[in-house]
Design an enzyme around this catalytic site. Sequence first.
Site, PDB file in Angstrom:
ATOM      1  N   ARG A   1     -11.805 -56.658 -70.124  1.00  0.00           N
ATOM      2  CA  ARG A   1     -12.489 -55.523 -70.760  1.00  0.00           C
ATOM      3  C   ARG A   1     -11.600 -54.296 -70.843  1.00  0.00           C
ATOM      4  O   ARG A   1     -12.076 -53.185 -71.020  1.00  0.00           O
ATOM      5  CB  ARG A   1     -13.765 -55.206 -70.017  1.00  0.00           C
ATOM      6  CG  ARG A   1     -13.557 -54.966 -68.531  1.00  0.00           C
ATOM      7  CD  ARG A   1     -14.831 -54.485 -67.928  1.00  0.00           C
ATOM      8  NE  ARG A   1     -14.751 -54.492 -66.477  1.00  0.00           N
ATOM      9  CZ  ARG A   1     -15.663 -53.966 -65.714  1.00  0.00           C
ATOM     10  NH1 ARG A   1     -16.719 -53.398 -66.249  1.00  0.00           N
ATOM     11  NH2 ARG A   1     -15.549 -53.998 -64.405  1.00  0.00           N
TER      12      ARG A   1
ATOM     13  N   LYS B   1     -10.785 -48.878 -70.700  1.00  0.00           N
ATOM     14  CA  LYS B   1     -11.506 -49.857 -69.874  1.00  0.00           C
ATOM     15  C   LYS B   1     -12.971 -49.886 -70.312  1.00  0.00           C
ATOM     16  O   LYS B   1     -13.662 -48.875 -70.204  1.00  0.00           O
ATOM     17  CB  LYS B   1     -11.408 -49.505 -68.395  1.00  0.00           C
ATOM     18  CG  LYS B   1     -12.104 -50.511 -67.498  1.00  0.00           C
ATOM     19  CD  LYS B   1     -11.774 -50.316 -66.039  1.00  0.00           C
ATOM     20  CE  LYS B   1     -12.528 -51.309 -65.161  1.00  0.00           C
ATOM     21  NZ  LYS B   1     -12.226 -51.113 -63.743  1.00  0.00           N
TER      22      LYS B   1
ATOM     23  N   ASP C   1     -19.114 -59.331 -70.942  1.00  0.00           N
ATOM     24  CA  ASP C   1     -19.376 -58.693 -72.234  1.00  0.00           C
ATOM     25  C   ASP C   1     -18.285 -57.701 -72.631  1.00  0.00           C
ATOM     26  O   ASP C   1     -18.391 -57.037 -73.669  1.00  0.00           O
ATOM     27  CB  ASP C   1     -20.737 -57.988 -72.209  1.00  0.00           C
ATOM     28  CG  ASP C   1     -20.845 -56.965 -71.078  1.00  0.00           C
ATOM     29  OD1 ASP C   1     -19.812 -56.685 -70.427  1.00  0.00           O
ATOM     30  OD2 ASP C   1     -21.943 -56.451 -70.843  1.00  0.00           O
TER      31      ASP C   1
ATOM     32  N   ASP D   1      -5.534 -59.923 -58.084  1.00  0.00           N
ATOM     33  CA  ASP D   1      -5.511 -59.388 -59.451  1.00  0.00           C
ATOM     34  C   ASP D   1      -5.808 -57.893 -59.477  1.00  0.00           C
ATOM     35  O   ASP D   1      -5.735 -57.273 -60.535  1.00  0.00           O
ATOM     36  CB  ASP D   1      -6.514 -60.137 -60.337  1.00  0.00           C
ATOM     37  CG  ASP D   1      -7.916 -60.166 -59.744  1.00  0.00           C
ATOM     38  OD1 ASP D   1      -8.071 -60.690 -58.634  1.00  0.00           O
ATOM     39  OD2 ASP D   1      -8.842 -59.642 -60.378  1.00  0.00           O
TER      40      ASP D   1
HETATM   41  P1  AMP Z   1     -12.755 -57.260 -61.176  1.00  0.00           P
HETATM   42  O1  AMP Z   1     -13.521 -57.961 -60.110  1.00  0.00           O
HETATM   43  O2  AMP Z   1     -13.474 -56.070 -61.765  1.00  0.00           O
HETATM   44  O3  AMP Z   1     -11.389 -56.904 -60.748  1.00  0.00           O
HETATM   45  O4  AMP Z   1     -12.645 -58.257 -62.406  1.00  0.00           O
HETATM   46  C1  AMP Z   1     -12.190 -59.585 -62.294  1.00  0.00           C
HETATM   47  C2  AMP Z   1     -11.989 -60.167 -63.648  1.00  0.00           C
HETATM   48  O5  AMP Z   1     -13.200 -60.139 -64.391  1.00  0.00           O
HETATM   49  C3  AMP Z   1     -10.976 -59.439 -64.520  1.00  0.00           C
HETATM   50  O6  AMP Z   1     -10.322 -60.398 -65.282  1.00  0.00           O
HETATM   51  C4  AMP Z   1     -11.829 -58.550 -65.378  1.00  0.00           C
HETATM   52  O7  AMP Z   1     -11.216 -58.202 -66.589  1.00  0.00           O
HETATM   53  C5  AMP Z   1     -13.030 -59.447 -65.611  1.00  0.00           C
HETATM   54  N1  AMP Z   1     -14.249 -58.683 -65.898  1.00  0.00           N
HETATM   55  C6  AMP Z   1     -14.962 -57.900 -65.055  1.00  0.00           C
HETATM   56  N2  AMP Z   1     -16.029 -57.383 -65.674  1.00  0.00           N
HETATM   57  C7  AMP Z   1     -16.012 -57.832 -66.945  1.00  0.00           C
HETATM   58  C8  AMP Z   1     -16.849 -57.659 -68.091  1.00  0.00           C
HETATM   59  N3  AMP Z   1     -17.946 -56.913 -68.045  1.00  0.00           N
HETATM   60  N4  AMP Z   1     -16.496 -58.285 -69.223  1.00  0.00           N
HETATM   61  C9  AMP Z   1     -15.408 -59.038 -69.288  1.00  0.00           C
HETATM   62  N5  AMP Z   1     -14.583 -59.256 -68.260  1.00  0.00           N
HETATM   63  C10 AMP Z   1     -14.874 -58.658 -67.092  1.00  0.00           C
HETATM   64 MG    MG Z   2      -9.851 -56.120 -61.570  1.00  0.00          MG
END
Ligand code: AMP
Ligand code: MG
Length: 522
Positions: free
Chosen positions: A116, A135, A147, A274
């Site tokens: 996103r 973002k 989404d 990540d």
């Molecule tokens: P995070 O836990 O926020 O670091 O996200 C882990 C993974 O999920 C990353 O690849 C983010 O880009 C993806 N991600 C988190 N929220 C969303 C969202 N609402 N839509 C698409 N990808 C998401």
């Molecule tokens: Mg992340």
Amino acid sequence: MDFDPDSAALASPPAAAPAAPSAPWLHALTQEHPRAYPQLGERFVAVLPPEPMREPHWVAHSPACADWLGLPVDWMDADSLQVLSGNALVPGMRTWASVYSGHQFGVWAGQLGDGRALHLGEWPGPGGPIELQLKGAGRTPFSRMGDGRAVLRSSIREFLCSEAMAALGIPSTRALCVTASSHPVQRETLETAAIVTRAAPSFLRFGHFEHFAHTDQHQALQALASHFIRHFAPECAEAPQPVLALLSRVSRQTATLMAQWQAVGFCHGVMNTDNMSMLGLTLDYGPFGFLDGFDPGHICNHSDQQGRYAYARQPQMAFWNLHALAQALLPLLAGEEEAERTAAAEQLRDALDVYRDTFASSMLEALRAKLGLASRQDEDQSLIDDWLRLLAAERVDYTIIHRRLCHFDSRQAPEAPVNAPLRDLFLDREGFDAWTLRYQARLAQEGSRDVERSTRMRRVNPAVVLRNHLAEGAIQQAQAGDFSEVQRLLKVLSRPFDEPEQAGDAGFPPDWAQHLQVSCSS
Ligand code: AMP
Ligand code: MG
């Protein structure tokens, strides 16, 4: 969805209308700088436009970030609003998402990527090029089931905390502004969409390296390492083994970052590989929190049931993540042969060694500074350990106690009225008195003068940190359409070492704050 570089590179041209060319600073973002990441090739990025966010409005902006970037004073115009909301691209602008993988909660999660976040371009800042990212700008080939959106609540939290960390002197990605719209977004409840424009020299993560190692794309891995070293760690190129030098460099930076987090009581909440920056920046603000009462076992992320990322475990978890990075770098040092791999693994382990010493010494220095100790004495570690034990035993408020300690009168007895604001925070008065007598003796030993020490301590012990309840107050007002509290709070957080005008900003959390739950949902 699996990443198919061919289809990604051919993604349709921007649906959104180009912005009118009245905002010259936006045009600078269309210049492809020599270090632009997409130049590595199609295996690294998907080029695609943002998904429009209808009728956007400004929520908040950071003058300090605009200053850091060296933006013109009139950067916030109608064109910028459209572009920073994903509704328009300046002609020639190529927005892209990058692929990465990672370990989440200790388990290999496979391919992730910018699900996103879209890179908007590179701004030629006074200190070198800075990448700008949107973002929450919609789906990408890496969105999986998501989404591609971010909600107003989480965007305000990321915005405020990025800027608060920078003001505290803690390395972090920055946040320029938040824009929002009435576009509905489904989370536990129906919320609305927002976009944070964030900025950093690079958003590369440990996970970028893990991706190419785990998918056996060793040429791409080599290209990535060379790219990073050339543009972000040039001193490593001079080393006999640049990859080892790189790992040591990241280990050192991560260690100092962890010491800074611990010293200020910051909990990240989702320290997956990540979310670990190759530049040692605080990255990806989700369910983060600052300690209220000092509880080493504090878990800020409601979804982290095992407490993997509890406050006291963060330094250890960062080290775990560095091991994952080291593993990803192995193919750059050794082929398939067992003996070669064993030797390379040993070299990588040696390169990681710098982490422990750097963390231990940075942590000790940070706590000496918090206690106002100007010299180094052997017994400092035990004085500090006993202080933290005292705080933990009664969950004393971590920020307030250190701020009050700045005003400790070392010429008076611990129980003297002048020291009451400090002493009153403890039920165990005997324990406090005993520790304070040692502290006084230690201060006397270095001829510490109260006024001078107090000035020094007030520069490292913030009066205000972004406690959950402060963020929550600003979010609730913003959700009701009033963004003034976000902007006011930003101003207070941008001077965290000054006493705030509103005493409540530096006060104890209210009772209702105990029930605030923050999870990964954002
Ligand atoms: P995070 O836990 O926020 O670091 O996200 C882990 C993974 O999920 C990353 O690849 C983010 O880009 C993806 N991600 C988190 N929220 C969303 C969202 N609402 N839509 C698409 N990808 C998401
Ligand atoms: Mg992340």
